[in-house]
Design a protein around this motif. Sequence first.
Motif, PDB file in Angstrom:
ATOM      1  N   THR A 195      36.662  22.815 -22.695  1.00 34.66           N
ATOM      2  CA  THR A 195      37.118  21.845 -22.018  1.00 34.66           C
ATOM      3  C   THR A 195      36.486  21.175 -20.688  1.00 34.66           C
ATOM      4  OG1 THR A 195      39.344  22.280 -22.777  1.00 34.66           O
ATOM      5  CG2 THR A 195      39.393  20.540 -20.971  1.00 34.66           C
ATOM      6  N   LEU A 196      36.124  22.003 -19.872  1.00 38.10           N
ATOM      7  CA  LEU A 196      35.440  21.508 -18.757  1.00 38.10           C
ATOM      8  C   LEU A 196      33.897  21.720 -18.612  1.00 38.10           C
ATOM      9  CD1 LEU A 196      35.823  20.681 -15.823  1.00 38.10           C
ATOM     10  CD2 LEU A 196      36.118  23.170 -15.003  1.00 38.10           C
ATOM     11  N   PRO A 197      33.058  20.388 -18.656  1.00 33.94           N
ATOM     12  CA  PRO A 197      31.871  20.627 -18.800  1.00 33.94           C
ATOM     13  C   PRO A 197      31.243  21.273 -17.510  1.00 33.94           C
ATOM     14  CG  PRO A 197      32.538  18.490 -19.812  1.00 33.94           C
ATOM     15  CD  PRO A 197      33.886  19.250 -19.006  1.00 33.94           C
ATOM     16  N   VAL A 198      30.019  21.917 -17.612  1.00 37.37           N
ATOM     17  CA  VAL A 198      29.525  22.520 -16.636  1.00 37.37           C
ATOM     18  C   VAL A 198      28.892  21.502 -15.424  1.00 37.37           C
ATOM     19  CG1 VAL A 198      27.569  23.909 -15.735  1.00 37.37           C
ATOM     20  CG2 VAL A 198      28.402  24.591 -17.787  1.00 37.37           C
ATOM     21  N   SER A 199      28.617  20.045 -16.109  1.00 33.74           N
ATOM     22  CA  SER A 199      27.911  19.149 -15.191  1.00 33.74           C
ATOM     23  C   SER A 199      29.319  18.653 -14.382  1.00 33.74           C
ATOM     24  CB  SER A 199      27.530  18.121 -16.226  1.00 33.74           C
ATOM     25  OG  SER A 199      28.425  17.644 -17.098  1.00 33.74           O
ATOM     26  N   VAL A 200      30.542  18.584 -14.969  1.00 34.23           N
ATOM     27  CA  VAL A 200      31.485  18.189 -14.175  1.00 34.23           C
ATOM     28  C   VAL A 200      32.059  18.952 -13.103  1.00 34.23           C
ATOM     29  CG1 VAL A 200      33.992  17.570 -14.603  1.00 34.23           C
ATOM     30  CG2 VAL A 200      32.621  17.014 -16.325  1.00 34.23           C
ATOM     31  N   LEU A 201      31.774  20.394 -13.250  1.00 34.62           N
ATOM     32  CA  LEU A 201      31.959  21.556 -12.301  1.00 34.62           C
ATOM     33  C   LEU A 201      30.854  21.405 -11.322  1.00 34.62           C
ATOM     34  CD1 LEU A 201      33.378  23.965 -11.809  1.00 34.62           C
ATOM     35  CD2 LEU A 201      31.884  25.378 -12.627  1.00 34.62           C
ATOM     36  N   LEU A 202      29.522  21.082 -11.551  1.00 35.42           N
ATOM     37  CA  LEU A 202      28.653  20.864 -10.707  1.00 35.42           C
ATOM     38  C   LEU A 202      28.992  19.707  -9.649  1.00 35.42           C
ATOM     39  CD1 LEU A 202      25.300  21.334 -12.715  1.00 35.42           C
ATOM     40  CD2 LEU A 202      26.327  22.821 -10.601  1.00 35.42           C
ATOM     41  N   MET A 203      29.384  18.467 -10.499  1.00 35.33           N
ATOM     42  CA  MET A 203      29.843  17.368  -9.673  1.00 35.33           C
ATOM     43  C   MET A 203      30.807  17.373  -8.587  1.00 35.33           C
ATOM     44  SD  MET A 203      31.688  13.643 -11.253  1.00 35.33           S
ATOM     45  CE  MET A 203      33.026  14.602 -11.889  1.00 35.33           C
ATOM     46  N   GLY A 204      31.768  18.383  -8.898  1.00 36.88           N
ATOM     47  CA  GLY A 204      32.963  18.562  -8.121  1.00 36.88           C
ATOM     48  C   GLY A 204      32.533  19.574  -6.976  1.00 36.88           C
ATOM     49  N   LEU A 205      31.611  20.473  -7.230  1.00 35.05           N
ATOM     50  CA  LEU A 205      31.190  21.434  -6.296  1.00 35.05           C
ATOM     51  C   LEU A 205      30.266  20.697  -5.116  1.00 35.05           C
ATOM     52  CD1 LEU A 205      30.752  24.354  -5.440  1.00 35.05           C
ATOM     53  CD2 LEU A 205      28.769  24.706  -6.717  1.00 35.05           C
ATOM     54  N   VAL A 206      29.438  19.834  -5.997  1.00 33.09           N
ATOM     55  CA  VAL A 206      28.562  18.938  -4.755  1.00 33.09           C
ATOM     56  C   VAL A 206      29.420  17.909  -3.882  1.00 33.09           C
ATOM     57  CG1 VAL A 206      26.886  17.079  -4.794  1.00 33.09           C
ATOM     58  CG2 VAL A 206      26.502  18.831  -6.156  1.00 33.09           C
ATOM     59  N   THR A 207      30.460  17.513  -4.584  1.00 29.39           N
ATOM     60  CA  THR A 207      31.289  16.704  -3.693  1.00 29.39           C
ATOM     61  C   THR A 207      32.164  17.293  -2.610  1.00 29.39           C
ATOM     62  OG1 THR A 207      31.777  14.978  -5.738  1.00 29.39           O
ATOM     63  CG2 THR A 207      33.424  15.173  -3.871  1.00 29.39           C
ATOM     64  N   LEU A 208      32.478  18.747  -3.145  1.00 25.17           N
ATOM     65  CA  LEU A 208      33.307  19.477  -1.991  1.00 25.17           C
ATOM     66  C   LEU A 208      32.558  20.038  -0.991  1.00 25.17           C
ATOM     67  CD1 LEU A 208      35.862  21.086  -1.283  1.00 25.17           C
ATOM     68  CD2 LEU A 208      35.124  22.914  -2.890  1.00 25.17           C
ATOM     69  N   VAL A 209      31.369  20.376  -1.321  1.00 24.67           N
ATOM     70  CA  VAL A 209      30.465  20.961  -0.162  1.00 24.67           C
ATOM     71  C   VAL A 209      29.863  19.741   0.819  1.00 24.67           C
ATOM     72  CG1 VAL A 209      27.866  21.715   0.296  1.00 24.67           C
ATOM     73  CG2 VAL A 209      29.354  22.870  -1.564  1.00 24.67           C
ATOM     74  N   LEU A 210      29.496  18.624   0.317  1.00 25.01           N
ATOM     75  CA  LEU A 210      29.135  17.593   0.851  1.00 25.01           C
ATOM     76  C   LEU A 210      30.407  16.910   1.860  1.00 25.01           C
ATOM     77  CD1 LEU A 210      26.361  15.552  -1.033  1.00 25.01           C
ATOM     78  CD2 LEU A 210      26.213  17.298   1.009  1.00 25.01           C
ATOM     79  N   TYR A 211      31.545  16.919   1.184  1.00 24.74           N
ATOM     80  CA  TYR A 211      32.919  16.569   2.052  1.00 24.74           C
ATOM     81  C   TYR A 211      32.981  17.315   3.230  1.00 24.74           C
ATOM     82  CZ  TYR A 211      37.368  15.702   3.297  1.00 24.74           C
ATOM     83  OH  TYR A 211      38.564  15.547   4.060  1.00 24.74           O
ATOM     84  N   VAL A 212      32.844  18.692   3.096  1.00 30.49           N
ATOM     85  CA  VAL A 212      33.299  19.709   4.206  1.00 30.49           C
ATOM     86  C   VAL A 212      31.872  19.374   5.106  1.00 30.49           C
ATOM     87  CG1 VAL A 212      32.962  21.859   4.864  1.00 30.49           C
ATOM     88  CG2 VAL A 212      34.230  21.337   2.685  1.00 30.49           C
ATOM     89  N   LEU A 213      30.708  19.121   4.722  1.00 28.63           N
ATOM     90  CA  LEU A 213      29.636  19.061   5.640  1.00 28.63           C
ATOM     91  C   LEU A 213      29.493  17.955   6.548  1.00 28.63           C
ATOM     92  CD1 LEU A 213      26.832  19.748   6.462  1.00 28.63           C
ATOM     93  CD2 LEU A 213      25.902  18.272   4.724  1.00 28.63           C
ATOM     94  N   THR A 214      30.156  16.611   5.564  1.00 23.61           N
ATOM     95  CA  THR A 214      29.974  15.323   6.287  1.00 23.61           C
ATOM     96  C   THR A 214      31.217  15.021   7.182  1.00 23.61           C
ATOM     97  OG1 THR A 214      30.856  14.252   4.453  1.00 23.61           O
ATOM     98  CG2 THR A 214      28.475  14.204   4.844  1.00 23.61           C
ATOM     99  N   GLU A 215      32.492  15.620   6.618  1.00 20.09           N
ATOM    100  CA  GLU A 215      33.645  15.292   7.366  1.00 20.09           C
ATOM    101  C   GLU A 215      34.421  16.462   8.179  1.00 20.09           C
ATOM    102  OE1 GLU A 215      34.859  12.289   7.132  1.00 20.09           O
ATOM    103  OE2 GLU A 215      33.670  11.432   5.279  1.00 20.09           O
ATOM    104  N   ARG A 216      33.887  17.488   8.020  1.00 21.12           N
ATOM    105  CA  ARG A 216      34.641  18.618   8.778  1.00 21.12           C
ATOM    106  C   ARG A 216      33.638  19.453   9.636  1.00 21.12           C
ATOM    107  NH1 ARG A 216      38.247  16.141   7.831  1.00 21.12           N
ATOM    108  NH2 ARG A 216      39.877  16.436   6.521  1.00 21.12           N
ATOM    109  N   THR A 217      32.532  19.061   9.884  1.00 15.00           N
ATOM    110  CA  THR A 217      31.564  19.964  10.646  1.00 15.00           C
ATOM    111  C   THR A 217      30.879  18.952  11.738  1.00 15.00           C
ATOM    112  OG1 THR A 217      29.409  19.394   9.392  1.00 15.00           O
ATOM    113  CG2 THR A 217      30.957  21.376   8.631  1.00 15.00           C
TER     114      THR A 217
END
Length: 350
Positions: A195-217
């Motif tokens: 069901t969950l493509p690897v590319s979608v997982l990568l998209m979510g991981l990139v979004t999460l990491v950059l969200y933390v970097l730009t909004e929480r650090t």
Amino acid sequence: MTTIGETAQPEEAGTPEGNHRDIRSASVFLRSGAVFILLGLMLGGFAFAEPAFINIGNLMSILQAVSVVAILGAGVTVTLAVGGFDLSIGAIAASSVMAASYAMIVWQLDAFATVPLVLAFGAAIGLVNAFLIVRLRVPDLLATLAMMFLLSGLQLIPTAGRSISAGLVLPDGSKAAGAYDPAFLLIGRYSFLGTLPVSVLLMGLVTLVLYVLTERTRIGRLMFATGGNEVATRLAGASPERLKTLAYVISATLASLGGVVIAARVGRGDVSSGGSLLMDAVAAALIGFAVLNLRRPNVLGTLVGAVFVGVLLNGLTMLNAPYYTQDFVKGAVLVGALTLTYGLGRNLDR
């Protein structure tokens, strides 16, 4: 005005003050939720017109289709945060597709050597962009535009303009003996639990990491400060030059990651890959300004923008809309979303 001993009465509905308050509430709602409102209307409209649109398989197909655009858009968002702009991301992604294919087909490398090599290639391009912009003071648009043209031509030279696939005949007349590593192809084709493509997982991981970097650090706050006022960044004890360099390296590395996903999905080095990635990624990043009325670059907004465009194009395709009308419809809907956010919302505030 109230006198001593009196208490202020709340504004009642129907009074001028109450009406003004209601108008302001409507304004805030429209500006904060315009993109989500339109996204919900599109989902409902397409599902009503074509029930197959709303099944889980098609929704995952949409997310898989927009994953590369969202990853590249996240990189654009970071450069926008520091007051820059990266026009080379599409060319970097396309060059990364060719580089990954060349590494496996010609150099016969496996996935575990190819992926780090391609990501390092992207990071190196980001460093060159940063050197031109930060050290040589070349305007960001000109520097990254020049890099775009440079890479667009460079990727064609090793194969004399041919796409790369198994059995490629090289310019010297020899035949490449390598093939795509099956482990590499899993990046673009495998789905967890079917069901969950690897590319979608990568998209979510990139979004999460950059969200933390730009909004929480602190680094993220300094990036936005650099984009607004470099003097303030210096007064805070940080280097705008280093922050800009970091932003362009992140952008180019993410573009290379997008190229890896494309190469793993199509299984060949196509010289025409990445043609529309730049505009779609920029559109996603700019739509992100309108999400939740933030009016600034933000990674979550970029993800929503990418999904917004993906839903629109997928729905139009399922409804058999002529291909030559799709860009017009996409543009019209985007104008509507931005008008609700910036135009109508502002007028209601008055």
